[in-house]
Design a protein around this motif. Structure first.
Motif, PDB file in Angstrom:
ATOM      1  N   VAL A 205      -4.385  -9.011  -5.341  1.00 53.67           N
ATOM      2  CA  VAL A 205      -3.060  -9.472  -4.892  1.00 53.67           C
ATOM      3  C   VAL A 205      -1.968  -8.814  -5.741  1.00 53.67           C
ATOM      4  CG1 VAL A 205      -1.600 -11.492  -4.560  1.00 53.67           C
ATOM      5  CG2 VAL A 205      -4.062 -11.660  -4.133  1.00 53.67           C
ATOM      6  N   GLU A 206      -2.208  -8.737  -7.043  1.00 49.95           N
ATOM      7  CA  GLU A 206      -1.189  -8.188  -7.946  1.00 49.95           C
ATOM      8  C   GLU A 206      -1.027  -6.681  -7.788  1.00 49.95           C
ATOM      9  OE1 GLU A 206      -2.327  -9.686 -11.783  1.00 49.95           O
ATOM     10  OE2 GLU A 206      -1.196 -11.560 -11.463  1.00 49.95           O
ATOM     11  N   ASN A 207      -2.001  -6.036  -7.164  1.00 49.33           N
ATOM     12  CA  ASN A 207      -1.912  -4.586  -6.941  1.00 49.33           C
ATOM     13  C   ASN A 207      -1.609  -4.233  -5.491  1.00 49.33           C
ATOM     14  OD1 ASN A 207      -2.442  -3.075  -9.451  1.00 49.33           O
ATOM     15  ND2 ASN A 207      -4.243  -4.399  -9.496  1.00 49.33           N
ATOM     16  N   THR A 208      -1.115  -5.199  -4.735  1.00 50.71           N
ATOM     17  CA  THR A 208      -0.882  -4.975  -3.303  1.00 50.71           C
ATOM     18  C   THR A 208      -0.059  -3.711  -3.042  1.00 50.71           C
ATOM     19  OG1 THR A 208      -1.114  -7.290  -2.721  1.00 50.71           O
ATOM     20  CG2 THR A 208       0.201  -5.957  -1.237  1.00 50.71           C
ATOM     21  N   SER A 209       1.099  -3.557  -3.708  1.00 45.96           N
ATOM     22  CA  SER A 209       1.970  -2.399  -3.398  1.00 45.96           C
ATOM     23  C   SER A 209       1.254  -1.094  -3.682  1.00 45.96           C
ATOM     24  CB  SER A 209       3.267  -2.404  -4.208  1.00 45.96           C
ATOM     25  OG  SER A 209       3.680  -3.681  -4.481  1.00 45.96           O
ATOM     26  N   ALA A 210       0.535  -1.041  -4.824  1.00 43.95           N
ATOM     27  CA  ALA A 210      -0.158   0.195  -5.190  1.00 43.95           C
ATOM     28  C   ALA A 210      -1.279   0.503  -4.198  1.00 43.95           C
ATOM     29  CB  ALA A 210      -0.721   0.068  -6.600  1.00 43.95           C
ATOM     30  N   ILE A 211      -2.036  -0.533  -3.816  1.00 42.05           N
ATOM     31  CA  ILE A 211      -3.143  -0.319  -2.874  1.00 42.05           C
ATOM     32  C   ILE A 211      -2.585   0.124  -1.517  1.00 42.05           C
ATOM     33  CG2 ILE A 211      -5.055  -1.449  -1.636  1.00 42.05           C
ATOM     34  CD1 ILE A 211      -5.328  -3.301  -4.172  1.00 42.05           C
ATOM     35  N   MET A 212      -1.486  -0.513  -1.099  1.00 44.62           N
ATOM     36  CA  MET A 212      -0.905  -0.154   0.196  1.00 44.62           C
ATOM     37  C   MET A 212      -0.326   1.257   0.188  1.00 44.62           C
ATOM     38  SD  MET A 212       0.774  -3.640   1.568  1.00 44.62           S
ATOM     39  CE  MET A 212       1.280  -2.904   3.111  1.00 44.62           C
ATOM     40  N   ALA A 213       0.238   1.668  -0.947  1.00 39.37           N
ATOM     41  CA  ALA A 213       0.770   3.028  -1.048  1.00 39.37           C
ATOM     42  C   ALA A 213      -0.348   4.040  -0.792  1.00 39.37           C
ATOM     43  CB  ALA A 213       1.401   3.245  -2.417  1.00 39.37           C
ATOM     44  N   ALA A 214      -1.557   3.717  -1.269  1.00 40.85           N
ATOM     45  CA  ALA A 214      -2.701   4.595  -1.032  1.00 40.85           C
ATOM     46  C   ALA A 214      -3.047   4.669   0.461  1.00 40.85           C
ATOM     47  CB  ALA A 214      -3.906   4.116  -1.838  1.00 40.85           C
ATOM     48  N   PHE A 215      -2.682   3.640   1.219  1.00 40.47           N
ATOM     49  CA  PHE A 215      -2.885   3.640   2.668  1.00 40.47           C
ATOM     50  C   PHE A 215      -1.650   4.197   3.402  1.00 40.47           C
ATOM     51  CE2 PHE A 215      -6.249   0.793   1.511  1.00 40.47           C
ATOM     52  CZ  PHE A 215      -7.150   0.795   2.563  1.00 40.47           C
ATOM     53  N   GLY A 216      -0.644   4.666   2.621  1.00 37.84           N
ATOM     54  CA  GLY A 216       0.566   5.226   3.215  1.00 37.84           C
ATOM     55  C   GLY A 216       1.525   4.186   3.762  1.00 37.84           C
ATOM     56  N   ILE A 217       1.439   2.944   3.256  1.00 38.60           N
ATOM     57  CA  ILE A 217       2.323   1.881   3.748  1.00 38.60           C
ATOM     58  C   ILE A 217       3.180   1.386   2.569  1.00 38.60           C
ATOM     59  CG2 ILE A 217       2.439  -0.329   4.978  1.00 38.60           C
ATOM     60  CD1 ILE A 217      -0.588   0.135   5.687  1.00 38.60           C
ATOM     61  N   GLN A 218       4.493   1.304   2.793  1.00 37.79           N
ATOM     62  CA  GLN A 218       5.405   0.824   1.741  1.00 37.79           C
ATOM     63  C   GLN A 218       5.562  -0.689   1.846  1.00 37.79           C
ATOM     64  OE1 GLN A 218       7.044   2.794  -0.566  1.00 37.79           O
ATOM     65  NE2 GLN A 218       5.797   4.480   0.218  1.00 37.79           N
ATOM     66  N   VAL A 219       5.627  -1.359   0.699  1.00 41.94           N
ATOM     67  CA  VAL A 219       5.919  -2.788   0.714  1.00 41.94           C
ATOM     68  C   VAL A 219       6.839  -3.107  -0.459  1.00 41.94           C
ATOM     69  CG1 VAL A 219       3.864  -3.487  -0.585  1.00 41.94           C
ATOM     70  CG2 VAL A 219       4.918  -5.112   0.949  1.00 41.94           C
ATOM     71  N   ALA A 220       7.805  -3.988  -0.224  1.00 41.48           N
ATOM     72  CA  ALA A 220       8.841  -4.252  -1.223  1.00 41.48           C
ATOM     73  C   ALA A 220       8.271  -4.935  -2.469  1.00 41.48           C
ATOM     74  CB  ALA A 220       9.944  -5.100  -0.615  1.00 41.48           C
ATOM     75  N   LYS A 221       7.514  -6.010  -2.286  1.00 38.00           N
ATOM     76  CA  LYS A 221       6.947  -6.645  -3.492  1.00 38.00           C
ATOM     77  C   LYS A 221       5.594  -7.282  -3.209  1.00 38.00           C
ATOM     78  CE  LYS A 221       9.603 -11.027  -3.536  1.00 38.00           C
ATOM     79  NZ  LYS A 221       8.871 -12.163  -3.738  1.00 38.00           N
TER      80      LYS A 221
END
Ligand SMILES: [Zn+2]
Length: 207
Positions: free
Chosen positions: A86-102
């Motif tokens: 959960v705490e690495n959501t943004s980083a994990i999503m960036a690896a999938f090419g998806i941006q998330v604010a927080k």
């Protein structure tokens, strides 16, 4: 017990609304986005959502959790071992090419010995590590919500952070395949199945 399925979030996860028609008590299993259709159904059916229960901490199952917590005024629970997910959501999503604010914030954990129920029915928590360390399945009557542990004719991937195929195999064979064969399985992605069908047809899990 009624189950309604909502396909939600960036990679089409199943969110399940499970409720008792008489008492109107409900639980939401996984929470991929703030889904208006789901909120409308809850309102129209007059349901009281007691908890949001997460099968694991991957972003595609938890992204909607803070918005939905506010809308439903219900606490969301995840297994403590999946906090890093959960705490690495943004980083994990960036690896999938998806941006998330927080990153989502989850403040309730399944290992606090809380007794979860809908009406008088107990919600059993089955620890099934393998897809993630803190992956769980929820058994309510004859319905199993299996997250990304078990799919129809497949299983969740084990190549992401915290994944371990041997653990996943053990979880499926020793925990899930010991359940009654008539139990309906509602997975985190794709169509529903049964324990009996998977014991015969799931070619990824040879046992
Ligand atoms: Zn997952």
């Amino acid at each position: 017990m009624i189950v309604k399925t909502y396909i939600a979030g960036p990679i089409q996860a199943n969110n399940y609304l499970v409720y008792d028609e008489t008492s109107k008590e409900a639980v939401l299993i996984d929470c991929s986005e703030k889904k208006q259709e789901l909120l409308d159904d809850i309102k129209n059916l007059g349901l009281n959502v007691k908890y949001i229960l997460l099968t694991h901490g991957h972003f595609d199952h938890v992204l909607g959790v803070n918005d939905m917590q506010k809308e439903l005024n219900a606490p969301a629970y995840v297994d403590r071992l999946d906090i890093p997910q959960v705490e690495n959501t943004s980083a994990i999503m960036a690896a999938f090419g998806i941006q998330v604010a927080k990153n989502p914030e989850i403040t309730h954990f399944l290992d606090e010995n809380e007794n979860f129920t809908i009406a008088d029915t107990k919600i059993n928590i089955l620890k099934t590590p393998g897809h993630t360390e803190g992956g769980v399945c929820y058994l309510i009557d004859d319905k199993l919500f299996s997250g990304d542990t078990l799919f129809c004719e497949s299983v969740g991937r084990t190549d992401l952070m915290g994944g371990d195929f041997n653990k996943l195999h053990k979880s499926v064979v020793e925990v899930l395949f010991n359940l009654d064969e008539d139990i309906t399985v509602y997975p985190g992605h794709g169509p529903s199945t049964t324990i009996g069908y998977e014991k015969k047809n799931n070619e990824i899990i040879h046992f």
